[in-house]
Design an enzyme around this catalytic site. Structure first.
Site, PDB file in Angstrom:
ATOM      1  N   ASP A 186      13.554  16.174 -17.706  1.00 53.01           N
ATOM      2  CA  ASP A 186      14.990  15.250 -17.386  1.00 53.01           C
ATOM      3  C   ASP A 186      14.351  13.715 -17.543  1.00 53.01           C
ATOM      4  O   ASP A 186      12.905  12.555 -17.960  1.00 53.01           O
ATOM      5  CB  ASP A 186      14.011  15.010 -15.785  1.00 53.01           C
ATOM      6  N   GLN A 214     -15.970 -13.458   5.478  1.00 56.02           N
ATOM      7  CA  GLN A 214     -16.792 -12.965   4.345  1.00 56.02           C
ATOM      8  C   GLN A 214     -17.172 -13.264   3.330  1.00 56.02           C
ATOM      9  O   GLN A 214     -18.354 -14.106   2.579  1.00 56.02           O
ATOM     10  CB  GLN A 214     -16.447 -10.786   4.113  1.00 56.02           C
ATOM     11  N   ARG A 236      16.082  22.063 -22.628  1.00 52.33           N
ATOM     12  CA  ARG A 236      16.324  22.108 -21.471  1.00 52.33           C
ATOM     13  C   ARG A 236      18.602  22.699 -20.806  1.00 52.33           C
ATOM     14  O   ARG A 236      18.939  22.193 -21.386  1.00 52.33           O
ATOM     15  CB  ARG A 236      16.518  20.482 -20.455  1.00 52.33           C
ATOM     16  N   LYS A 238      -8.666 -12.838   2.030  1.00 51.41           N
ATOM     17  CA  LYS A 238      -7.981 -12.061   2.692  1.00 51.41           C
ATOM     18  C   LYS A 238      -9.510 -11.702   4.353  1.00 51.41           C
ATOM     19  O   LYS A 238      -8.672 -11.947   5.289  1.00 51.41           O
ATOM     20  CB  LYS A 238      -7.644 -10.654   2.933  1.00 51.41           C
ATOM     21  N   GLY A 285     -13.366   0.289  -3.794  1.00 53.93           N
ATOM     22  CA  GLY A 285     -12.251   1.221  -3.266  1.00 53.93           C
ATOM     23  C   GLY A 285     -11.088   1.306  -3.156  1.00 53.93           C
ATOM     24  O   GLY A 285     -11.376   0.422  -2.030  1.00 53.93           O
ATOM     25  N   GLY A 312      -4.713  -6.335  -4.212  1.00 55.07           N
ATOM     26  CA  GLY A 312      -4.920  -7.182  -3.783  1.00 55.07           C
ATOM     27  C   GLY A 312      -6.302  -7.066  -4.833  1.00 55.07           C
ATOM     28  O   GLY A 312      -6.707  -8.362  -4.942  1.00 55.07           O
ATOM     29  N   ARG A 355      13.181  22.189 -13.873  1.00 60.47           N
ATOM     30  CA  ARG A 355      14.126  21.927 -15.043  1.00 60.47           C
ATOM     31  C   ARG A 355      12.944  21.330 -16.202  1.00 60.47           C
ATOM     32  O   ARG A 355      11.529  21.065 -15.259  1.00 60.47           O
ATOM     33  CB  ARG A 355      14.753  20.466 -15.053  1.00 60.47           C
ATOM     34  N   ASP A 400      16.032  10.165 -16.766  1.00 57.57           N
ATOM     35  CA  ASP A 400      17.023   8.884 -16.324  1.00 57.57           C
ATOM     36  C   ASP A 400      17.549   7.761 -16.567  1.00 57.57           C
ATOM     37  O   ASP A 400      16.051   6.774 -17.054  1.00 57.57           O
ATOM     38  CB  ASP A 400      16.767   9.017 -15.120  1.00 57.57           C
ATOM     39  N   GLY A 421     -11.403 -12.185  -1.989  1.00 54.65           N
ATOM     40  CA  GLY A 421     -10.011 -12.537  -1.404  1.00 54.65           C
ATOM     41  C   GLY A 421     -10.474 -13.327  -0.400  1.00 54.65           C
ATOM     42  O   GLY A 421     -11.372 -12.704   1.180  1.00 54.65           O
ATOM     43  N   SER A 423      -7.144  -1.454   2.168  1.00 53.23           N
ATOM     44  CA  SER A 423      -7.354  -0.292   2.239  1.00 53.23           C
ATOM     45  C   SER A 423      -7.473   0.473   3.356  1.00 53.23           C
ATOM     46  O   SER A 423      -6.893   1.944   3.510  1.00 53.23           O
ATOM     47  CB  SER A 423      -8.959  -0.216   1.250  1.00 53.23           C
ATOM     48  N   ARG A 424      -7.334  -0.358   4.489  1.00 52.20           N
ATOM     49  CA  ARG A 424      -7.696   0.344   6.180  1.00 52.20           C
ATOM     50  C   ARG A 424      -5.918   0.375   6.061  1.00 52.20           C
ATOM     51  O   ARG A 424      -6.204   1.455   7.394  1.00 52.20           O
ATOM     52  CB  ARG A 424      -8.467  -0.620   6.915  1.00 52.20           C
TER      53      ARG A 424
HETATM   54  P1  AMP Z   1     -12.692  -4.406  -0.359  1.00 47.89           P
HETATM   55  O1  AMP Z   1     -12.817  -3.360  -1.019  1.00 47.89           O
HETATM   56  O2  AMP Z   1     -11.543  -3.919   1.487  1.00 47.89           O
HETATM   57  O3  AMP Z   1     -14.290  -4.467   0.563  1.00 47.89           O
HETATM   58  O4  AMP Z   1     -12.345  -5.802  -0.704  1.00 47.89           O
HETATM   59  C1  AMP Z   1     -13.170  -6.394  -2.571  1.00 47.89           C
HETATM   60  C2  AMP Z   1     -12.549  -7.326  -2.277  1.00 47.89           C
HETATM   61  O5  AMP Z   1     -11.393  -7.379  -2.327  1.00 47.89           O
HETATM   62  C3  AMP Z   1     -13.257  -8.976  -1.111  1.00 47.89           C
HETATM   63  O6  AMP Z   1     -13.296  -9.777  -1.543  1.00 47.89           O
HETATM   64  C4  AMP Z   1     -11.983  -8.378  -0.049  1.00 47.89           C
HETATM   65  O7  AMP Z   1     -11.612  -9.762   0.407  1.00 47.89           O
HETATM   66  C5  AMP Z   1     -10.420  -8.520  -1.174  1.00 47.89           C
HETATM   67  N1  AMP Z   1      -9.366  -8.078  -0.864  1.00 47.89           N
HETATM   68  C6  AMP Z   1      -9.249  -6.942  -0.242  1.00 47.89           C
HETATM   69  N2  AMP Z   1      -7.651  -7.369   0.163  1.00 47.89           N
HETATM   70  C7  AMP Z   1      -6.763  -8.650  -0.385  1.00 47.89           C
HETATM   71  C8  AMP Z   1      -6.153  -8.886  -0.335  1.00 47.89           C
HETATM   72  N3  AMP Z   1      -5.244  -8.455   0.486  1.00 47.89           N
HETATM   73  N4  AMP Z   1      -5.803 -10.078  -0.918  1.00 47.89           N
HETATM   74  C9  AMP Z   1      -6.174 -10.547  -1.237  1.00 47.89           C
HETATM   75  N5  AMP Z   1      -7.820  -9.636  -1.555  1.00 47.89           N
HETATM   76  C10 AMP Z   1      -8.443  -8.748  -0.860  1.00 47.89           C
END
Ligand code: AMP
Length: 465
Positions: free
Chosen positions: A98, A329, A86, A325, A207, A212, A95, A100, A323, A362-363
């Site tokens: 690096d 489901q 470097r 969340k 995916g 989460g 470079r 740090d 989850g 994911s959204r």
């Molecule tokens: P998905 O990929 O969105 O279908 O989610 C796959 C699993 O991950 C499902 O059981 C969701 O409820 C769970 N999941 C998604 N987002 C969260 C989150 N923020 N906290 C906990 N579980 C989650």
């Protein structure tokens, strides 16, 4: 000898063989007396920030344990930079290497030649993203690295979007996180399953993985001998005008994340593997599928139930993780699991949120910075209702009114429904009583639907998981 200090070093470069240079630096660090490389993040590729036009960088963060002083370590970093050839020619120019010093235990150094924690580290996505990979819990300047990353991401999402996970780096003496074996079809899954001696924990996902999902996989890993994650964007749970085609598909990054969690296998089948030509059976879970998401997305829960039944029959897990969340489901899956005598146990884990309260999804990556800021009205509305319940309000109409008025004040946030339900039947409640009650709310921000929920408890108690 004093106890080793936990230190963090950022590694970057944009000339020559970037992987070779970063790995050589890691090797140099790990052979330095009094220094051990404990872990290293993935290498991220990112476009140059400032300076003249130049090639993209690779950046990574290494976690060290060291008995050397901050100054000795800093000097060693300079030597390694020099060894890589470097020369500091142009400011912010290209470079080779690096290095740090980001942080050195909780030491604060403020000298002309060395400032620790690194003064600009917390402003750089290309530092915070890999740092949060390797040590989300490390505390710098009073907050965790994960908190700093989430704060910066809220302000500068484009800088994070521009990062691409490029490679896992090898460090001498450190077992590189091993990527899970990828099982592409039912036969590969069956062979893997048959070879597992102990218990299997299973996390079904679509995916585009985030913390989460990682939390579910970590729990599976902690509780079972072998961990399996499925990644399958299930067409049967999307309506004709929904986002199936544009749903994010990020398999390479997902595999890296699961490697760091220590997941053993990923079942990533094709649509044809799960739904061979001519397959026409759908599972209907009457009851909890009926209202709310079921009403807003006809056919959605039938698709979910069908794919979950197939996945559980194929994977035969001892424990399957979902989850909270996606609360409806969970209700559908629990009923499905019980009614069809599906194998194993269903385990439900709490919602993982960003530091600002937004439930990870994911959204969320569909949201612009402005939309993401406005989306915070959703957790705020649930929090306000929860506070009202904690203060003694039992009437669901009043609790829905509290949440609704928070949402009404948020421009561009369009509520789809807000209600309080029994978490198993997913039927509306009129009053809070002794049984668990869940407020569910869904809003649309721009074109993105966001779901969230919160336990409502009279008094100060917290809800179940
Ligand atoms: P998905 O990929 O969105 O279908 O989610 C796959 C699993 O991950 C499902 O059981 C969701 O409820 C769970 N999941 C998604 N987002 C969260 C989150 N923020 N906290 C906990 N579980 C989650």
């Amino acid at each position: 000898m004093s106890a080793p200090v936990r230190a963090f070093v950022a590694l970057g470069g944009n000339l020559g063989d970037r992987r070779a240079r970063l790995e050589a630096a890691l090797a140099g660090l790990s052979t330095t007396p009094g220094v051990r490389v404990a872990a290293v993040s993935a290498a991220y590729e990112n476009p140059p920030v400032g300076g003249p036009p130049q090639p993209p960088y690779w950046n990574a963060v290494a976690e060290l344990r060291t008995t050397r002083s901050a100054h000795e370590l800093h000097a060693r970093l300079h030597t390694l930079e020099a060894e890589a050839g470097r020369v500091r020619a142009v400011k912010d120019g290209p470079r080779t290497l690096d290095l740090d010093l980001l942080a050195f235990g909780d030491e604060v150094v403020a000298r002309p030649d060395l400032r620790v924690p690194h003064p600009r580290a917390l402003e750089r996505a290309f530092v915070l993203a890999p740092w949060a990979d390797v040590a989300p819990d490390a505390v710098v300047g009073g907050a965790t690295v994960l908190t700093h990353a989430a704060r910066l991401r809220a302000r500068a999402p484009a800088a994070f979007d521009a990062l691409v996970r490029a490679a896992l780096l090898a460090v001498p003496g450190v077992a590189a996180p091993r990527r899970p074996v990828v099982l592409g079809d039912a036969a590969a899954l069956a062979a893997w399953r048959a070879a597992v001696a102990g218990t299997v924990g299973f996390v079904p996902t679509m995916g585009a993985l985030h913390e989460g999902h990682a939390a579910l996989a970590r729990r599976a890993r902690a509780e079972c001998d072998a961990t399996l994650v499925s990644i399958f964007v299930n067409p049967t749970q999307f309506g004709p005008n929904e986002d199936f085609a544009r749903y994010p598909r990020t398999l390479e990054a997902d595999l890296d994340l699961l490697a760091r969690v220590g997941v053993d296998a990923v079942y990533a089948p094709s649509v044809e593997d799960l739904y061979p030509t001519g397959s026409s059976t759908r599972v209907e879970v009457a009851g909890p599928s009926g209202g709310y998401e079921g009403a807003a997305r006809p056919g959605h829960f039938s698709g979910v139930a069908t794919v979950v039944a197939k996945l559980l029959l194929r994977a035969r897990p001892d424990r399957a993780y979902f989850g909270r969340k996606d609360a409806q489901q969970v209700a559908v899956v629990r009923r499905l699991h019980r009614d069809l005598d599906l194998p194993g146990r269903v385990v439900v884990a709490p919602t993982v949120r960003d530091v600002d309260g937004l439930a990870l999804s994911s959204r969320n990556r569909y949201l612009s910075a402005d939309e993401r800021a406005r989306a915070l009205a959703l957790p705020r509305a649930l929090g306000a209702a929860r506070a009202a319940a904690a203060a003694g309000e039992r009437r669901v109409s009043a609790l829905v009114g509290v949440a609704g008025s928070v949402l009404a004040q948020a421009p561009g946030v369009v509520p789809s429904y807000v209600d309080v339900v029994d978490p198993d039947a997913f039927a509306p409640l009129a009053e809070l009583g002794e049984a668990p009650a869940l407020m569910v709310a869904t809003v649309k921000v721009g074109t993105t639907r966001l779901l969230d929920n919160e336990w409502m408890t009279v008094g100060d108690g917290t809800g179940p998981a």
